[in-house]
Motif scaffolding. Structure first.
Motif, PDB file in Angstrom:
ATOM      1  N   GLN A   1      17.328  41.826 -47.554  1.00 31.08           N
ATOM      2  CA  GLN A   1      17.957  42.955 -48.239  1.00 31.08           C
ATOM      3  C   GLN A   1      18.709  42.497 -49.482  1.00 31.08           C
ATOM      4  O   GLN A   1      18.754  43.207 -50.489  1.00 31.08           O
ATOM      5  N   GLU A   2      19.303  41.294 -49.415  1.00 26.16           N
ATOM      6  CA  GLU A   2      19.979  40.757 -50.599  1.00 26.16           C
ATOM      7  C   GLU A   2      18.989  40.552 -51.739  1.00 26.16           C
ATOM      8  O   GLU A   2      19.277  40.864 -52.896  1.00 26.16           O
ATOM      9  N   MET A   3      17.809  40.047 -51.404  1.00 30.67           N
ATOM     10  CA  MET A   3      16.783  39.864 -52.429  1.00 30.67           C
ATOM     11  C   MET A   3      16.393  41.198 -53.052  1.00 30.67           C
ATOM     12  O   MET A   3      16.238  41.300 -54.271  1.00 30.67           O
ATOM     13  N   ALA A   4      16.266  42.216 -52.206  1.00 35.65           N
ATOM     14  CA  ALA A   4      15.906  43.543 -52.725  1.00 35.65           C
ATOM     15  C   ALA A   4      17.010  44.077 -53.621  1.00 35.65           C
ATOM     16  O   ALA A   4      16.743  44.640 -54.692  1.00 35.65           O
ATOM     17  N   GLY A   5      18.267  43.882 -53.208  1.00 36.21           N
ATOM     18  CA  GLY A   5      19.387  44.359 -54.010  1.00 36.21           C
ATOM     19  C   GLY A   5      19.457  43.683 -55.363  1.00 36.21           C
ATOM     20  O   GLY A   5      19.641  44.333 -56.409  1.00 36.21           O
TER      21      GLY A   5
ATOM     22  N   VAL B   1      23.773  50.572 -55.399  1.00 34.31           N
ATOM     23  CA  VAL B   1      22.865  51.473 -54.684  1.00 34.31           C
ATOM     24  C   VAL B   1      22.073  50.723 -53.609  1.00 34.31           C
ATOM     25  O   VAL B   1      21.930  51.214 -52.486  1.00 34.31           O
ATOM     26  N   CYS B   2      21.589  49.537 -53.933  1.00 30.36           N
ATOM     27  CA  CYS B   2      20.624  48.866 -53.048  1.00 30.36           C
ATOM     28  C   CYS B   2      21.104  47.549 -52.456  1.00 30.36           C
ATOM     29  O   CYS B   2      20.390  46.937 -51.668  1.00 30.36           O
ATOM     30  N   GLY B   3      22.286  47.072 -52.838  1.00 27.22           N
ATOM     31  CA  GLY B   3      22.771  45.802 -52.318  1.00 27.22           C
ATOM     32  C   GLY B   3      23.492  45.964 -50.988  1.00 27.22           C
ATOM     33  O   GLY B   3      24.304  46.872 -50.828  1.00 27.22           O
TER      34      GLY B   3
END
Length: 584
Positions: A306-310, A81-83
């Motif tokens: 964004q990777e950190m968020a994923g 979903v988020c990655g």
């Protein structure tokens, strides 16, 4: 009416834009029909690796094997979903397992309550999620650079040895109770000498390692771990290994855990936070390196924040369903890529298949020998070690080899969590050391070679009488300003005595207030002795700082030149000095 209705539509457009920006939704909206078969096939292939590794890494972390499957499912769905990466695969990780165990197991009661261990590990995952998401919002992806390559090699080598030694007893069918690597080594040797090894377990474990390594070496497209697991289950059934003293995984709980907010004591939170910070740093470093490697192959751009968020969302999902911290996996991503994966649908397929297995056939791995899981972990640990990298450091830089060795010793002697602190500290200290004692040299003119060059590389270089050109390869700040001062004083006292010391200041990217005060005192002392401090190639921001610090009260404003050549030409006009014979 028109004027009032326009503002009401604007928030809707903004909300829709934000929804479309979610990586999973964007992936669905741009999905191509021709990718579907490849993603489905890759998902099936990937599942054959996800199940045994998930169970093995859960036990490496000191947790029940089933939690590895729960964790795998939720982190795959969360990252889908988020990655931002199209094919990066997340899951339980061999590098994180010892860190989780080192954080959680000391907090578990002496009886080893598995429910409490799971609750603590879930809170740890939630803390890692919070750290990663907050770091993403604050755009702190650069933190992964806190561990240099040499210290990371040493840390991973120490981690590989720690995992190997810790899994050897399980591989041979017994256990050792120890709190350190040395204690585990001593306990293993004592138990082995005392005849604690179970021959059938040793055969399964050692045979499993051989099967995996041989297949990975000669048949890389064959799912080596799956083949080994199937053979081990077959051997357990045919030879009734459970009755021969070989521990088996046993029946897994049926179904899937409900949404759970883990409950732990407040006193445990500070200790868990320390572990979460270390795990987040290793996970971030691993994620950025893996994302960069696979993005280069697929033509994607790496978006570190964004990777950190994923990864943070993946940990959040795992922590709320009895899971533990996760990271990206280079080996599993490579399997997915070779199998033809095009999008995160591959991971979703893997997650769905694992859920179906837990619901419909929970006894599928009932007869899997525990030594086979140890073989999975040991073969994974071997991939963490980089002995060739250590040898290369020995050949290329003894200083960085010592940093590598110190990081290795930190993990081996102090443990995996103190080891990561040692690795970060050594990396930061090495940066500070380079700035504290930077390379510095005198420059001279070399026949038939344009410019001014290091006299250590060109001993034949000549200098103008009364002029010295000095280069200091670092910003000038409080820690190295006295080194700079002492070196200039030494040069000013050489025979014949210079009247100008030209600072080739291009590498000097900053000057702080401490250095400015020292420069002012130095210039006044030099002027009293008839020596002038001259700057060439000083960057404009640094020049403006020097003017703001009012150094031009003592340093003559005419003693700033755009190039070294301009400073030399000015000195020659002033003094009439000529290059010695042989120079141009």
């Amino acid at each position: 009416m028109v004027g009032r209705s326009a503002p009401n539509r604007h928030p809707n457009r903004k909300l829709a834009s934000r929804v479309r920006a979610v990586p999973g939704i964007r992936a669905v909206s741009t999905y191509r029909r021709e990718w579907l078969v490849k993603d489905l096939v890759a998902g099936v292939v990937l599942t054959t690796l996800l199940v045994p590794q998930g169970m093995a890494y859960a036990e490496l972390a000191g947790l029940p094997a089933i939690t590895g499957l729960y964790t795998t499912v939720l982190c795959l769905l969360g990252y889908a979903v988020c990655g931002p990466s199209r094919i990066l695969v997340l899951g339980p990780d061999s590098a994180l397992g010892p860190m989780i165990a080192a954080t959680v197991l000391p907090l578990v009661a002496a009886g080893g309550d598995p429910d409490r261990a799971v609750a603590l590990a879930s809170v740890l995952a939630l803390m890692v999620a919070a750290v990663m998401i907050l770091a993403s919002v604050a755009k702190l992806g650069f933190i992964s650079d806190l561990i240099s390559k040499p210290t990371m090699i040493g840390y991973m080598n120490g981690l590989a040895l720690t995992i190997l030694i810790g899994q050897l007893p399980k591989l041979l069918g017994f256990s050792v109770d120890a709190d350190s690597l040395i204690g585990e080594c001593a306990g293993f040797v004592r138990s082995l000498a005392g005849g604690a090894a179970v021959p059938a377990a040793a055969a399964v474990g050692i045979g499993g390692i051989v099967v995996v390594l041989v297949l990975q070496r000669f048949l890389p497209k064959v799912p080596a771990v799956l083949v080994m697991v199937v053979l081990a289950i077959g051997a357990a059934v045919v030879f009734d290994l459970g009755e021969r003293g070989v521990a088996l995984v046993g029946e897994l709980p049926e179904g899937f855990p409900p949404f759970t907010v883990p409950d732990v004591r407040p006193a445990d939170l500070p200790l868990l936070l320390g572990g979460a910070l270390g795990i987040a740093l290793v996970s971030l470093t691993d994620t950025i390196s893996n994302a960069s490697a696979f993005a280069a192959r697929t033509g994607q751009e790496v978006r570190g924040n964004q990777e950190m968020a994923g990864v943070g969302v993946a940990n959040l999902a795992a922590g709320l369903f009895q899971g533990f911290p996760v990271s990206t996996s280079g080996s599993r991503t490579a399997v997915a890529e070779r199998a033809g994966a095009r999008t995160q649908l591959t991971g979703v397929v893997g997650a769905v298949l694992i859920v179906l297995m837990l619901v419909l056939v929970p006894g599928l791995f009932r007869d899997l020998p525990q030594p086979a899981l140890a073989a999975v972990v040991i073969t994974a640990s071997l991939s963490l070690a980089d002995l060739s990298g250590s040898v290369r450091l020995w050949r290329q830089s003894r200083t960085e080899f010592l940093l590598c060795g110190a990081a290795f010793a930190g993990v081996a002697l102090l443990g995996v969590l103190p080891g990561i602190a040692v690795a970060v500290s050594l990396s930061v200290l090495n940066v500070f050391r380079r700035a504290w004692w930077p390379y510095r040299t005198v420059l001279g003119r070399v026949p038939d070679l344009e410019g001014y060059h290091d006299v250590r590389s060109y001993p034949q270089a000549r200098q103008l009488p009364g002029l010295l050109i000095y280069r200091f390869d670092a910003p000038l700040f409080f820690a190295n300003a006295r080194t700079f001062r002492d070196e200039i004083r030494r040069l000013a006292g050489t025979d014949p005595r210079p009247t100008w010391i030209v600072i080739a200041a291009e590498p000097m990217t900053d000057v702080d207030t401490t250095a400015a005060d020292i420069l002012e005192d130095l210039d006044e002392a030099l002027n009293a002795d008839g020596v002038h401090l001259v700057f060439a190639e000083l960057k404009d921001p640094v020049r403006r700082k020097i003017e703001r610090f009012e150094l031009t009260r003592t340093i003559d404003a005419r003693h700033f030149f755009p190039t070294v050549g301009a400073a030399v030409a000015a000195f020659r006009r002033l003094t009439g000095a000529e290059w010695t014979d042989g120079d141009h």
